[in-house]
Design a protein around this motif. Structure first.
Motif, PDB file in Angstrom:
ATOM      1  N   LYS A  64       0.838  -1.175  -0.072  1.00 41.07           N
ATOM      2  CA  LYS A  64      -0.099  -0.119  -0.022  1.00 41.07           C
ATOM      3  C   LYS A  64       0.973   1.195   0.023  1.00 41.07           C
ATOM      4  N   ASN A  65       1.844   1.457   0.815  1.00 37.88           N
ATOM      5  CA  ASN A  65       2.880   2.309   0.914  1.00 37.88           C
ATOM      6  C   ASN A  65       3.580   2.686  -0.541  1.00 37.88           C
ATOM      7  N   LEU A 254      -7.129   0.835  -7.086  1.00 38.90           N
ATOM      8  CA  LEU A 254      -6.070   1.198  -6.138  1.00 38.90           C
ATOM      9  C   LEU A 254      -4.983   1.911  -6.856  1.00 38.90           C
ATOM     10  N   SER A 258       2.047   5.003  -5.105  1.00 32.19           N
ATOM     11  CA  SER A 258       1.818   5.690  -3.978  1.00 32.19           C
ATOM     12  C   SER A 258       2.881   6.927  -4.132  1.00 32.19           C
ATOM     13  N   TYR A 316      -3.462  -6.789  -0.086  1.00 31.59           N
ATOM     14  CA  TYR A 316      -3.833  -5.371  -0.402  1.00 31.59           C
ATOM     15  C   TYR A 316      -4.838  -5.251  -1.174  1.00 31.59           C
ATOM     16  N   ASP A 321      -7.273   0.000   1.130  1.00 34.20           N
ATOM     17  CA  ASP A 321      -6.599   1.089   2.020  1.00 34.20           C
ATOM     18  C   ASP A 321      -6.841   0.774   3.470  1.00 34.20           C
ATOM     19  N   ASN A 322      -7.599  -0.222   3.782  1.00 35.89           N
ATOM     20  CA  ASN A 322      -7.973  -0.613   5.164  1.00 35.89           C
ATOM     21  C   ASN A 322      -7.060  -1.461   5.825  1.00 35.89           C
ATOM     22  N   GLN A 470      -5.007   8.363  11.393  1.00 40.03           N
ATOM     23  CA  GLN A 470      -5.243   7.302  10.494  1.00 40.03           C
ATOM     24  C   GLN A 470      -6.004   6.202  11.390  1.00 40.03           C
TER      25      GLN A 470
END
Length: 489
Positions: A64-65, A254, A258, A316, A321-322, A470
């Motif tokens: 995700k990052n 997605l 990022s 992912y 994003d959770n 967050q």
């Protein structure tokens, strides 16, 4: 199975044995077959177990990052580079031991001997410092793993206890809870009635249990527990893959790449996951046929990379994003299998704590005990072990977010062991006439590791000091465990 696990325990001992080892051994260095060494299959299993732990479960957040496209690609590249550095370390160890007719070398011995035989007077003079520097990072890394285990156990136990209690004691209002979740009223009522405890309380409750575990000085006595822990973690991974494959999301929803400000978090988590470089030389030195170790390393790490990329990408895609610091924290409590995943993996991590703690204890405890008289050595041993566990507990309390403590440990210590030291050692070993390609390759890897260390440490410490909002800021509320999705009416 018992003999295999006993050998698994013995693998941890040589990580630090070179500190007090004989530096003037005249034994031939040519790799020889050892009739009582580990087999090819056992070595392969040890490589897998040395690289599969809490870092694997944090990789979906790492993707995700970085982004759904960039993340898996960088994970493969980083895996290939780390495996190359492992090969470099093994090759340099062989060359140095053959050159000086020494017995097989450990990690810190390889660095020290490379500096001792260098043509540079400054490097020769700093060989003793180089040995201690590597040992320092080995100890720091292992204690970092123990701090990660504290946070992992606390978060998962908190979810199991409080999430299961919410599902059972609040079964009647549960439909109201889900149907009114957008308004928040039902959620607050359910949370307040479930007696939520701060995550740090769970960390403190774990402290006496892990202190008692640290008193184990002979890991061979834990062979049966270690075997059970390995089975439990394997079952958990199968259940995790089973769950996430039922509903894979659309990658087009997605971000492909990022923001660059998040990439250092990816680096820290990813390099933390490739945590097995410390056991590479001990494994190779204990192998029955050392010449087959490169093949075992390629096969084992190939499986590890495939597993990492698969779980990271699918995890992912499943949670988007959770996604949390460990994918187990995203599993809802509506089925027994999801609860079982957390219980089984937590048991495996609890047992692994003793194995990871063994390395720093073996170097710190003897150094303390030799400074006290004989009658006080046993109390000094226990007090030192207790103090080391308390230190890891304090770190876990100060950084109670699993994603941050993993990224911090990865950036600070794992990057040095996996990416910085091996290429520099190769340059020192070939310092007489290094080729242009070798020079550029090793400097590039070392600079990559050093930049990852700097940026990863900077952004992680910055996040610890000034955390983004967050949902992680309030560790006492219900944002730390995932409730099951209400069935559609």
């Amino acid at each position: 199975m018992g003999s295999t696990e006993q050998l698994d325990m013995e693998v941890m001992t040589p990580l630090m044995e070179e500190v007090g080892g004989d530096e003037n051994s005249d034994e031939e260095s040519e790799p020889k077959n050892q009739p009582h060494g580990t087999t090819f299959t056992q070595t392969l299993l040890h490589l897998l177990k040395g690289n599969i732990g809490t870092g694997l479960l944090g990789l979906p957040l790492a993707v995700k990052n970085a982004g759904i496209v960039l993340g898996p690609v960088c994970l493969v590249v980083m895996g290939v580079v780390c495996v190359h550095c492992m090969h470099v370390l093994v090759t340099c160890s062989h060359q140095l031991s053959e050159r000086l007719k020494k017995s097989p070398l450990g990690y810190s011995d390889t660095v020290a001997v490379a500096m001792e035989t260098s043509s540079s007077h400054c490097l020769r003079k700093g060989a003793h410092f180089g040995r201690h520097l590597v040992n320092f990072f080995l100890v720091l890394t292992q204690l970092g793993f123990c701090s990660v285990y504290f946070v992992f156990l606390a978060e998962n136990i908190k979810q199991v206890v409080e999430g299961h209690r919410g599902n059972t004691t609040a079964a009647a209002p549960v439909m109201t809870l889900y149907s009114n979740s957008s308004e928040g009223g039902g959620t607050d009522a359910a949370v307040s009635g479930a007696m939520m405890l701060d995550q740090r309380v769970y960390i403190l409750l774990l402290l006496p249990l892990l202190i008692l575990l640290s008193f184990i000085t002979d890991l061979r006595s834990m062979a049966a527990l270690s075997a059970a822990a390995n089975v439990c973690m394997a079952i958990s991974l199968v259940l995790i893959f089973t769950y996430i494959l039922h509903d894979v999301g659309d990658p087009r929803q997605l971000p492909f790449v990022s923001t660059w400000s998040k990439f250092p978090f990816f680096f820290g988590t990813a390099i933390f996951a490739f945590e097995g470089i410390g056991v590479v030389l001990p494994l190779e030195n204990q192998m029955r046929e050392p010449k087959r170790f490169p093949q075992a390393l390629d096969i084992g790490m190939g499986i590890v990379i495939i597993l990492y990329v698969s779980l990271a990408t699918l995890g992912y895609l499943r949670f988007g994003d959770n996604i949390k610091g460990s994918i187990t924290l995203n599993l809802p409590h509506d089925t027994w299998s999801n609860l079982l995943v957390k219980v089984l993996y937590s048991f495996g991590i609890y047992v692994s704590f003793a194995v990871q703690f063994f390395v720093p204890a073996e170097i710190v405890v003897p150094a303390v005990c030799e400074r006290v008289s004989e009658p006080w050595r046993r109390p000094a041993d226990l007090c030192t072990r207790t103090l080391l566990v308390i230190v890891t507990c304090v770190v876990a309390i100060l950084v109670p977010r699993l994603d941050l403590v993993i990224s911090l440990v990865g950036a600070v210590s794992s990057s040095a062991l996996a990416l910085v030291f091996p290429p520099l050692v190769e340059l020192v070993v070939h310092s007489v006439r290094p080729s242009t390609f070798l020079l550029l390759k090793d400097l590039s890897i070392a600079i990559l590791g050093f930049l990852g260390f700097l940026t990863g440490t900077y952004v992680t410490v910055g996040e610890i000091i000034n955390p983004e909002e967050q949902g992680h800021a309030h560790l006492h509320d219900d944002t730390n465990w995932t409730t099951p999705t209400a069935p559609p009416l």
